[in-house]
Design a protein around this motif. Structure first.
Motif, mmCIF file in Angstrom:
data_model
loop_
_atom_site.group_PDB
_atom_site.id
_atom_site.type_symbol
_atom_site.label_atom_id
_atom_site.label_comp_id
_atom_site.label_asym_id
_atom_site.label_seq_id
_atom_site.Cartn_x
_atom_site.Cartn_y
_atom_site.Cartn_z
ATOM 1 N N ASP A 217 0.832 -1.159 -0.045
ATOM 2 C CA ASP A 217 -0.037 0.079 -0.058
ATOM 3 C C ASP A 217 1.056 1.169 0.028
ATOM 4 O OD1 ASP A 217 -1.718 2.096 0.883
ATOM 5 O OD2 ASP A 217 -3.105 0.851 1.905
ATOM 6 N N VAL A 218 0.837 2.228 -1.207
ATOM 7 C CA VAL A 218 1.605 3.311 -0.958
ATOM 8 C C VAL A 218 1.451 4.052 0.450
ATOM 9 C CG1 VAL A 218 1.923 5.456 -2.427
ATOM 10 C CG2 VAL A 218 1.517 3.468 -3.485
ATOM 11 N N LYS A 219 0.182 4.383 0.874
ATOM 12 C CA LYS A 219 0.166 4.985 2.198
ATOM 13 C C LYS A 219 1.122 4.599 3.167
ATOM 14 C CE LYS A 219 -4.414 6.555 1.444
ATOM 15 N NZ LYS A 219 -6.059 6.518 1.971
ATOM 16 N N GLU A 220 1.256 3.090 3.305
ATOM 17 C CA GLU A 220 2.113 2.468 4.356
ATOM 18 C C GLU A 220 3.455 2.549 3.805
ATOM 19 O OE1 GLU A 220 1.143 1.289 7.164
ATOM 20 O OE2 GLU A 220 -1.106 1.239 6.577
ATOM 21 N N PHE A 221 3.613 2.657 2.598
ATOM 22 C CA PHE A 221 5.074 3.010 2.188
ATOM 23 C C PHE A 221 5.704 4.198 2.697
ATOM 24 C CE2 PHE A 221 8.861 2.993 -0.462
ATOM 25 C CZ PHE A 221 9.342 1.969 -0.594
ATOM 26 N N LYS A 222 4.852 5.104 2.494
ATOM 27 C CA LYS A 222 4.981 6.679 2.925
ATOM 28 C C LYS A 222 5.294 6.862 4.192
ATOM 29 C CE LYS A 222 2.799 9.189 -1.004
ATOM 30 N NZ LYS A 222 1.390 9.947 -1.373
ATOM 31 N N LYS A 223 4.476 6.061 5.250
ATOM 32 C CA LYS A 223 4.676 5.966 6.261
ATOM 33 C C LYS A 223 5.904 5.346 6.850
ATOM 34 C CE LYS A 223 -0.199 5.678 7.611
ATOM 35 N NZ LYS A 223 -1.353 4.654 8.220
ATOM 36 N N ALA A 224 6.272 4.151 6.229
ATOM 37 C CA ALA A 224 7.527 3.568 6.611
ATOM 38 C C ALA A 224 8.721 4.340 6.231
ATOM 39 C CB ALA A 224 7.766 1.906 5.837
ATOM 40 N N PHE A 225 8.826 5.289 5.293
ATOM 41 C CA PHE A 225 9.836 6.229 4.855
ATOM 42 C C PHE A 225 9.785 7.731 5.229
ATOM 43 C CE2 PHE A 225 10.676 2.468 2.396
ATOM 44 C CZ PHE A 225 12.130 2.396 2.156
ATOM 45 N N LYS A 226 8.750 7.831 6.209
ATOM 46 C CA LYS A 226 8.819 9.326 6.776
ATOM 47 C C LYS A 226 10.012 9.742 7.293
ATOM 48 C CE LYS A 226 5.844 11.754 10.074
ATOM 49 N NZ LYS A 226 4.806 11.796 11.131
ATOM 50 N N GLY A 227 10.299 10.988 7.118
ATOM 51 C CA GLY A 227 11.431 11.811 7.319
ATOM 52 C C GLY A 227 12.540 11.685 6.304
ATOM 53 N N THR A 228 12.130 10.700 5.296
ATOM 54 C CA THR A 228 13.409 10.625 4.061
ATOM 55 C C THR A 228 12.791 11.662 3.013
ATOM 56 O OG1 THR A 228 11.986 8.788 2.744
ATOM 57 C CG2 THR A 228 13.454 8.221 4.645
ATOM 58 N N SER A 229 13.371 11.759 1.843
ATOM 59 C CA SER A 229 13.102 12.478 0.784
ATOM 60 C C SER A 229 12.322 11.715 -0.299
ATOM 61 C CB SER A 229 14.225 13.125 0.177
ATOM 62 O OG SER A 229 15.050 12.146 -0.616
ATOM 63 N N LEU A 230 11.572 10.576 0.174
ATOM 64 C CA LEU A 230 10.674 9.748 -0.733
ATOM 65 C C LEU A 230 9.836 10.643 -1.626
ATOM 66 C CD1 LEU A 230 9.806 6.926 -1.334
ATOM 67 C CD2 LEU A 230 8.121 7.268 0.242
ATOM 68 N N ARG A 231 9.621 10.297 -2.830
ATOM 69 C CA ARG A 231 8.789 11.156 -3.769
ATOM 70 C C ARG A 231 7.801 9.833 -4.561
ATOM 71 N NH1 ARG A 231 8.143 16.151 -5.189
ATOM 72 N NH2 ARG A 231 7.297 16.677 -6.900
ATOM 73 N N VAL A 232 6.702 10.105 -4.633
ATOM 74 C CA VAL A 232 5.903 8.965 -5.264
ATOM 75 C C VAL A 232 5.135 9.777 -6.380
ATOM 76 C CG1 VAL A 232 4.068 7.351 -5.081
ATOM 77 C CG2 VAL A 232 5.860 7.723 -3.137
ATOM 78 N N SER A 233 5.090 9.170 -7.768
ATOM 79 C CA SER A 233 4.323 9.562 -8.561
ATOM 80 C C SER A 233 3.371 8.597 -9.325
ATOM 81 C CB SER A 233 5.106 10.325 -9.850
ATOM 82 O OG SER A 233 5.701 9.222 -10.279
ATOM 83 N N THR A 234 2.402 8.903 -10.185
ATOM 84 C CA THR A 234 1.413 7.954 -10.807
ATOM 85 C C THR A 234 1.338 8.486 -12.145
ATOM 86 O OG1 THR A 234 -0.359 9.334 -9.990
ATOM 87 C CG2 THR A 234 0.181 7.632 -8.608
ATOM 88 N N PRO A 235 2.403 8.059 -13.089
ATOM 89 C CA PRO A 235 2.436 8.653 -14.382
ATOM 90 C C PRO A 235 1.302 8.283 -15.263
ATOM 91 C CG PRO A 235 4.187 6.945 -14.121
ATOM 92 C CD PRO A 235 3.667 7.080 -12.679
#
Length: 495
Positions: A217-235
């Motif tokens: 789940d992208v939401k869970e991925f964002k939570k797990a990498f909170k505090g990093t410079s993670l960027r997600v896109s949906t091309p």
């Protein structure tokens, strides 16, 4: 009355609850992210293919690996990144340019067009033009210290920090335009040993449906990498037309429509690098030739980029070549631009990096450099790098001259194989003899091995200075070898 459920029906139910996902991995430096994905999704039926070969340095490895894989649902890239994925313990590399070319040529669709989830686990893989803790020159130095050839380092740094052209994020979204999810890092990202557990956490907290469709789940991925410079896109959701891909097709009507969109007022600045790289495209040349407003606009954009890319000679030379190709400047204007670029490079003390710059200019613009010499604008380089730079002048008329020895005689008479000449005359190795042997070797990987052999033996015997090391580096055919050799020259050769 109790009835037995047919075994076939149970088997079908079992298959329906299995993910049947195939993971394609490009582990250039770390396997932590790959291993976390596979181990967590394997119980749901996921399978794995590793693309990066462990032993082979064959430059065709990517093309060969693509042919063997029909399907990729999740594709994960993990390694160091600077426009090129690479690792510390391998000479295998893969660049954005190679991925774009593969997409243009229509191969490796399993990775480039069928992946639903693409994970780009490296620094700056999804960087915008937004400023971070570094400026362009600081990042350029980082890349050079990592072994990047200067022209490549300049392009990578400009893509990240110059407010012109496409960003890494835009280029990656263009490469993986059919993907549902593309994720990476806008600045520095976590090392594999930290990212692996974070990936594992994200998957474990995701629902079964999300695991089976996209791996997590992208939401869970964002939570797990909170505090990093993670960027997600949906091309895929953007559903935008890939004008760059269409511009390079052989379909005349489709190509012309694409070029008109790329050259529109709102897009020219964004696509200026693509325009310059493809400056000889027949449709582009036609559109520029008959549009005075477009000519003035492109000339202004290029001149502005020349100002802000001061010191980035390979980019500046490409820009003024574009102006000349499309007759947007007079010969006198072009000559002034060229003189200014060369003078800025040769103004300071000639070190390893500047020597590489000067050599590349001599190789690509020999007649212009000769003209500057004859007019007394530039003088012959003296000191440590003089022989190296002289070797870069007028290459067509020059012939490598090895030091007279039993080694040179062996190579000249071809009484033994070139490898035998090198190995049986270790004490007499010289750079030119090594270059002659490598140039005659039609096996690219084996030719590079010859240069590695010469480097290792000459370094141990203290027979190699930085200028000679640079000359060896210039002749490597495989980019990964060139990166590592550059690093060795800068860090292991002291003078």
């Amino acid at each position: 009355m109790y009835k037995k459920i047919p075994l076939l029906f149970l088997l079908l139910i079992s298959l329906m609850t299995r993910a049947n996902l195939h993971i394609c991995s490009f582990a250039f430096n770390s396997t932590d992210e790959r291993d976390a994905l596979f181990q967590e999704l394997k119980p749901l039926g996921a399978t794995l293919t590793e693309f990066v070969p462990i032993e082979s340095k064959d430059p065709r490895w990517f093309e060969q690996a693509c042919r063997s894989v029909k399907k990729c649902d999740i594709t994960v890239f993990s390694g160091h990144f600077g426009g090129v994925f690479f690792g510390e313990g391998s000479s295998i590399t893969l660049s954005m340019a190679e991925l774009l070319q593969a997409k243009k040529d229509g191969y490796c669709s399993s990775v480039l067009t069928e992946s639903k989830t693409v994970m780009l686990m490296g620094c700056n893989t999804m960087a915008s033009k937004k400023k971070d803790h570094r400026n362009i020159h600081e990042y350029l130095n980082v890349l050079i210290n990592d072994g990047f050839p200067l022209d490549l380092a300049e392009r990578v740094a400009a893509t990240r920090y110059l407010n012109y052209g496409e960003s890494n994020e835009e280029i990656m979204n263009s490469i993986f335009s059919k993907a549902d999810i593309v994720l990476g890092f806008e600045s520095t990202g976590p090392l594999g040993r930290y990212a692996g557990p974070q990936v594992r956490t994200a998957i474990r907290k995701s629902s079964k449906d999300k695991k089976m469709s996209h791996g997590f789940d992208v939401k869970e991925f964002k939570k797990a990498f909170k505090g990093t410079s993670l960027r997600v896109s949906t091309p895929k959701l953007s559903n935008s037309v890939d004008w760059k891909e269409n511009a390079l097709t052989f379909d005349a009507s489709k190509a012309e429509v694409a070029w008109r969109n790329i050259l529109s007022q709102e897009n020219r600045k964004k696509y200026i690098d693509f325009i310059v790289r493809n400056q000889k495209n027949m449709y582009l040349k036609h559109l520029i030739r008959y549009d005075l407003e477009l000519q003035d606009s492109l000339k202004g954009i290029v001149k502005e980029k020349l100002k802000i890319s001061k010191g980035l000679s390979s980019i500046q030379l490409e820009m003024i070549n574009f102006l000349r190709t499309h007759r947007l400047v007079t010969k006198y204007e072009y000559d002034d631009f060229f003189e200014d670029i060369v003078s800025s490079v040769m103004r300071d003390e000639i070190d390893y990096v500047r020597a590489a710059q000067i050599c590349k200019i001599y190789k690509s613009h020999s007649s212009e450099m000769k003209d500057l010499e004859e007019r007394g604008i530039i003088a012959d380089v003296t000191g440590l790098y003089s022989n190296y730079i002289n070797s870069c002048k007028d290459l067509k008329s020059q012939k490598l001259k090895p030091v007279m020895s039993t080694l040179s005689s062996c190579l000249a008479t071809k009484s033994k194989s070139d490898w035998s000449c090198l190995t049986s005359n270790q004490a007499q190795l010289d750079v030119n003899s090594c270059l002659i042997a490598a140039s005659r070797n039609t096996d690219v990987e084996n030719a590079d091995d010859m240069l590695w052999y010469c480097y290792s033996k000459m370094r141990v015997r203290a027979q190699l200075n930085r200028a000679q090391c640079l000359q060896l580096t210039d002749n490597f055919k495989i980019l990964g070898n060139k990166l590592k050799m550059n690093w060795n020259c800068l860090n292991r050769i002291k003078y």
